[in-house]
Design an enzyme around this catalytic site. Structure first.
Site, PDB file in Angstrom:
ATOM      1  N   THR A 259       0.726  -1.264   0.000  1.00 55.17           N
ATOM      2  CA  THR A 259       0.000   0.000   0.000  1.00 55.17           C
ATOM      3  C   THR A 259       0.753   1.311   0.000  1.00 55.17           C
ATOM      4  O   THR A 259       1.713   1.511   0.717  1.00 55.17           O
ATOM      5  CB  THR A 259      -0.944   0.074   1.219  1.00 55.17           C
ATOM      6  OG1 THR A 259      -1.794  -1.013   1.184  1.00 55.17           O
ATOM      7  CG2 THR A 259      -1.724   1.331   1.251  1.00 55.17           C
ATOM      8  N   THR A 260       0.176   2.231  -0.739  1.00 56.05           N
ATOM      9  CA  THR A 260       0.483   3.646  -0.558  1.00 56.05           C
ATOM     10  C   THR A 260      -0.843   4.372  -0.401  1.00 56.05           C
ATOM     11  O   THR A 260      -1.702   4.260  -1.277  1.00 56.05           O
ATOM     12  CB  THR A 260       1.218   4.215  -1.792  1.00 56.05           C
ATOM     13  OG1 THR A 260       2.380   3.419  -2.018  1.00 56.05           O
ATOM     14  CG2 THR A 260       1.608   5.656  -1.566  1.00 56.05           C
TER      15      THR A 260
END
Lengths: 244, 233
Positions: B39-40
């Protein structure tokens, strides 16, 4: 001896009288009758809840007398009887609505929610040391796109209605609804009918004293009506805003 | 029947009211079979509202892409969103708890929670709960304006003008640093958010597979999905 026994049935909530009655539950129903009336009307387009606020003094802030409450986005409750008891039941309903959301990620069904409330109420008719809830509720909302309207009473029995009243004068209001109710009416017509019905037992209804809320089938949103809108509807009723 | 307070007076404020945490329920997210949103996730506060952007990849220990179209930002409040960062199960359960508790409070009080109250609630749950390692961003709008908070796994709550969490955070920060402008329009904020998520998606193995953009204003939440972040540039 006879007198003593009579008193015992009277006092013990969990004790049946010889003719099979639970006196405390019946007294709780009397407590509901002492409250001012609330009306529910189911229409094809949604559910209408209306209630009259009784004010003891012109100094009281009317908004602090709450008879109609949001329970979830798509469900509202109107009460008649002991407000304090109603608040406890409404909190049970609010919590159960969110538990359902948490457990299944689905909005709670109106019937499911009503039965959660009545199961809670029923416990208080069968538990030693308890007293029953002195309140009746009208539970109105949308389930699978359909308007639903239920009543709960102090015994913990759920009933489903097309149009109904609870509280003071409810017999008279129910007769009026039986004569005037049309299932195909729209939401606005439902509001007018509910106000007309309340007007059967309350003189001089005005927009400030009446609380009205709708749950629209399309938006599935509980929505309290602002006083200006209530005033508009009051003008359409037979009872009217203008006293003759 | 004997608890006359209904438990409310003594209830642990670090726990959800509806479904309290289980004893001994805490686990760690070391297991490689647990899906993570490597994730970002990016949150920007501007004058007109909040923009939150995320990639769409779920992975197993950052080495295998287990899902390519995850929506990692969810509405938790009429005018607030939360990102899913960390273990997917922990993050989803966190979102459900937060949404239910915020909704209950709103129904009781008649008005939605303020965003700082929602942030405190999030921090309390993160601290007290068995949510694995989660590190979400909370973005929302209330009467006091636009707010972005990062919530760390130990329950730390930090307000900021812009913030990034997830495995691609350094890369996304590289894009945001010096570029963020609190006076930018929502469209400009969306573009900058997309650039930050795209930069991280290019180089972080835990991030990728497109973009989800959530825009929060006083009117509500809008969430859009894009197969490619360049669609917003």
């Amino acid at each position: 001896m006879q007198d003593n026994q009579q008193q015992a049935y009277d006092r013990g909530i969990t004790i049946f009288s010889p003719d099979g009655r639970l006196y405390q539950v019946e007294y709780a129903r009397e407590a509901v009758e002492r409250g001012s009336a609330s009306v529910g009307v189911r229409t094809a387009e949604g559910v209408v809840l209306a209630a009259n606020r009784q004010t003891r003094s012109p100094l009281i802030e009317r908004e602090s007398i709450e008879k109609i409450h949001a329970v979830d986005d798509h469900v509202g409750v109107a009460s008649a009887g002991h407000v304090a008891d109603a608040r406890k039941l409404i909190d049970v309903a609010r919590q159960q609505a969110q538990v359902e959301q948490l457990r299944y990620d689905k909005p709670v069904g109106v019937e499911t929610l009503t039965k959660e409330i009545t199961d809670h109420v029923q416990q208080y008719t069968q538990t030693g040391g308890a007293r029953p809830f002195g309140v009746a509720l009208l539970v109105g909302g949308i389930e699978d796109g359909q308007p639903r309207l239920f009543e709960t009473d102090p015994s913990g029995t759920p009933y489903e209605w097309q149009a109904v009243a609870v509280g003071g004068g409810s017999d008279e209001i129910r007769s009026y609804l039986e004569a005037e109710y049309r299932p195909e009416t729209d939401l606005g017509g439902g509001v007018t009918l509910a106000l007309d019905a309340l007007g059967q037992v309350e003189d001089g209804l005005d927009a400030e004293s009446v609380e009205v809320a709708t749950v629209d089938a399309e938006s599935e949103q509980f929505c309290p009506l602002p006083p200006e809108e209530v005033a508009t509807h009051l003008e359409e009723t037979d009872i009217g805003g203008d006293e003759t | 029947m004997t608890d006359l307070t209904g438990g409310r007076a003594t209830r642990d404020p670090y726990e959800p009211e509806l479904v309290p945490f289980q004893e001994g329920g805490s686990r760690t997210a070391q297991d490689e079979s647990v899906a993570e949103t490597g994730t970002t996730t990016v949150g920007l506060a501007t004058r007109d509202g909040v923009v939150v952007g995320t990639d769409r990849r779920a992975s197993l220990a950052g080495r295998f892409v287990s899902n390519k179209n995850v929506v990692k930002v969810e509405q938790v409040h009429p005018t607030a969103v939360l990102t899913l960062v960390g273990s997917v199960g922990g993050a989803q359960s966190f979102v459900r708890s937060l949404r239910a508790e915020a909704s209950l409070t709103e129904k009781r009080r008649g008005d939605p929670l303020s965003i700082d109250a929602l942030a405190t609630l999030s921090g309390n749950f993160a601290r007290g709960g068995p949510f694995f390692a989660i590190n979400p961003i909370l973005g929302g709008v209330d009467e006091a304006g636009s707010h972005v908070y990062s919530i760390d796994p130990a329950g730390g709550v930090m307000a900021d003008d812009y913030t990034v969490t997830g495995s691609g955070m350094q890369l996304a920060h590289g894009t945001l640093e010096g570029e963020y402008d609190p006076d930018s329009s929502l469209e400009e904020a969306e573009t900058l958010t997309a650039r930050a998520v795209r930069a991280a998606s290019e180089r972080d193995t835990g991030s990728g597979n497109g973009l989800v953009l959530a825009t929060v204003t006083g009117d509500g939440v809008d969430i859009e999905e894009y197969d490619d972040a360049t669609a917003v540039l």
